[in-house]
Design a protein around this motif. Structure first.
Motif, mmCIF file in Angstrom:
data_model
loop_
_atom_site.group_PDB
_atom_site.id
_atom_site.type_symbol
_atom_site.label_atom_id
_atom_site.label_comp_id
_atom_site.label_asym_id
_atom_site.label_seq_id
_atom_site.Cartn_x
_atom_site.Cartn_y
_atom_site.Cartn_z
ATOM 1 N N SER A 47 -5.962 -47.860 21.915
ATOM 2 C CA SER A 47 -6.295 -47.710 23.322
ATOM 3 C C SER A 47 -7.757 -47.321 23.448
ATOM 4 N N ALA A 48 -8.326 -47.570 24.635
ATOM 5 C CA ALA A 48 -9.704 -47.177 24.903
ATOM 6 C C ALA A 48 -9.856 -46.875 26.385
ATOM 7 N N ILE A 49 -10.862 -46.057 26.667
ATOM 8 C CA ILE A 49 -11.158 -45.722 28.044
ATOM 9 C C ILE A 49 -12.664 -45.690 28.233
ATOM 10 N N LYS A 50 -13.135 -46.410 29.250
ATOM 11 C CA LYS A 50 -14.544 -46.435 29.548
ATOM 12 C C LYS A 50 -14.945 -45.156 30.294
ATOM 13 N N SER A 51 -16.239 -44.948 30.420
ATOM 14 C CA SER A 51 -16.704 -43.737 31.090
ATOM 15 C C SER A 51 -16.219 -43.666 32.534
ATOM 16 N N GLY A 52 -16.065 -44.818 33.157
ATOM 17 C CA GLY A 52 -15.612 -44.854 34.552
ATOM 18 C C GLY A 52 -14.112 -44.775 34.715
ATOM 19 N N GLY A 53 -13.398 -44.752 33.595
ATOM 20 C CA GLY A 53 -11.956 -44.577 33.657
ATOM 21 C C GLY A 53 -11.126 -45.818 33.390
ATOM 22 N N ASN A 54 -11.746 -46.986 33.268
ATOM 23 C CA ASN A 54 -10.970 -48.192 32.941
ATOM 24 C C ASN A 54 -10.279 -48.014 31.594
ATOM 25 N N GLN A 55 -8.998 -48.366 31.577
ATOM 26 C CA GLN A 55 -8.173 -48.141 30.390
ATOM 27 C C GLN A 55 -7.733 -49.470 29.777
ATOM 28 N N PHE A 56 -7.593 -49.451 28.473
ATOM 29 C CA PHE A 56 -7.172 -50.645 27.745
ATOM 30 C C PHE A 56 -6.161 -50.226 26.683
ATOM 31 N N TYR A 57 -5.182 -51.109 26.455
ATOM 32 C CA TYR A 57 -4.110 -50.774 25.521
ATOM 33 C C TYR A 57 -3.752 -51.967 24.649
ATOM 34 N N ALA A 58 -3.353 -51.649 23.435
ATOM 35 C CA ALA A 58 -2.736 -52.665 22.590
ATOM 36 C C ALA A 58 -1.362 -52.990 23.161
ATOM 37 N N ASP A 59 -0.928 -54.214 22.954
ATOM 38 C CA ASP A 59 0.371 -54.631 23.494
ATOM 39 C C ASP A 59 1.510 -53.755 22.970
ATOM 40 N N SER A 60 1.367 -53.290 21.742
ATOM 41 C CA SER A 60 2.438 -52.527 21.111
ATOM 42 C C SER A 60 2.670 -51.165 21.748
ATOM 43 N N VAL A 61 1.701 -50.666 22.506
ATOM 44 C CA VAL A 61 1.839 -49.327 23.085
ATOM 45 C C VAL A 61 1.787 -49.329 24.605
ATOM 46 N N ARG A 62 1.456 -50.466 25.182
ATOM 47 C CA ARG A 62 1.327 -50.523 26.644
ATOM 48 C C ARG A 62 2.649 -50.145 27.293
ATOM 49 N N GLY A 63 2.562 -49.270 28.284
ATOM 50 C CA GLY A 63 3.754 -48.793 28.974
ATOM 51 C C GLY A 63 4.345 -47.526 28.373
ATOM 52 N N ARG A 64 3.933 -47.192 27.171
ATOM 53 C CA ARG A 64 4.437 -45.982 26.516
ATOM 54 C C ARG A 64 3.327 -44.943 26.309
ATOM 55 N N PHE A 65 2.113 -45.408 26.077
ATOM 56 C CA PHE A 65 0.989 -44.512 25.827
ATOM 57 C C PHE A 65 0.067 -44.525 27.046
ATOM 58 N N THR A 66 -0.566 -43.382 27.283
ATOM 59 C CA THR A 66 -1.545 -43.277 28.360
ATOM 60 C C THR A 66 -2.783 -42.557 27.850
ATOM 61 N N ILE A 67 -3.921 -43.182 28.037
ATOM 62 C CA ILE A 67 -5.185 -42.573 27.639
ATOM 63 C C ILE A 67 -5.843 -41.973 28.877
ATOM 64 N N SER A 68 -6.498 -40.838 28.684
ATOM 65 C CA SER A 68 -7.207 -40.202 29.777
ATOM 66 C C SER A 68 -8.386 -39.433 29.196
ATOM 67 N N ARG A 69 -9.278 -38.997 30.077
ATOM 68 C CA ARG A 69 -10.439 -38.254 29.621
ATOM 69 C C ARG A 69 -10.817 -37.188 30.631
#
Length: 122
Positions: A47-69
């Motif tokens: 997963s990754a998160i940009k400085s502005g908050g846009n989030q990205f996930y691998a298909d294997s974890v999407r819907g189960r993992f949440t990234i935040s900052r």
């Protein structure tokens, strides 16, 4: 310096929250990523998160993992729910300039944490 923590042993279906504290750099201008390396396998993007908050996930974890900052605390989090045995791995946090476009590419990241082990039992 990146310091990851929060790993541990959890049963399948359980949850963990990983944290990564960044010191010595301008955290708010960085894209933060999480990668993982399972035993005997290559390190892969989670997963990754940009400085502005846009989030990205691998298909294997999407819907189960949440990234935040939290830019005040210079910390990135990875909330992991409904964990599966296949999620067992060492999890690494990493940082790259926010101007970068390839957030899923390991070699685009400049700085890495030491890793924290997540073990999910069946």
């Amino acid at each position: 310096q990146l310091q990851a923590s929060g790993g541990g042993l959890v049963q399948a279906g359980g949850s963990l929250r990983l944290s990564c504290v960044v010191s010595g750099r301008i955290f708010s201008e960085k894209t933060m990523g999480w990668f993982r390396q399972a035993p005997g396998k290559e390190r892969v993007f989670v997963s990754a998160i940009k400085s502005g908050g846009n989030q990205f996930y691998a298909d294997s974890v999407r819907g189960r993992f949440t990234i935040s900052r939290d830019n005040i605390k210079s910390t990135v989090y990875l909330q992991m729910n409904n964990l599966k045995p296949d999620d067992t791995a060492v999890y690494y946090c990493a940082a790259q300039p926010d101007s970068g476009s390839f957030f899923w590419r390991e070699n685009e990241y400049e700085y890495w944490g030491q890793g924290t082990l997540v073990t999910v039992s069946s």
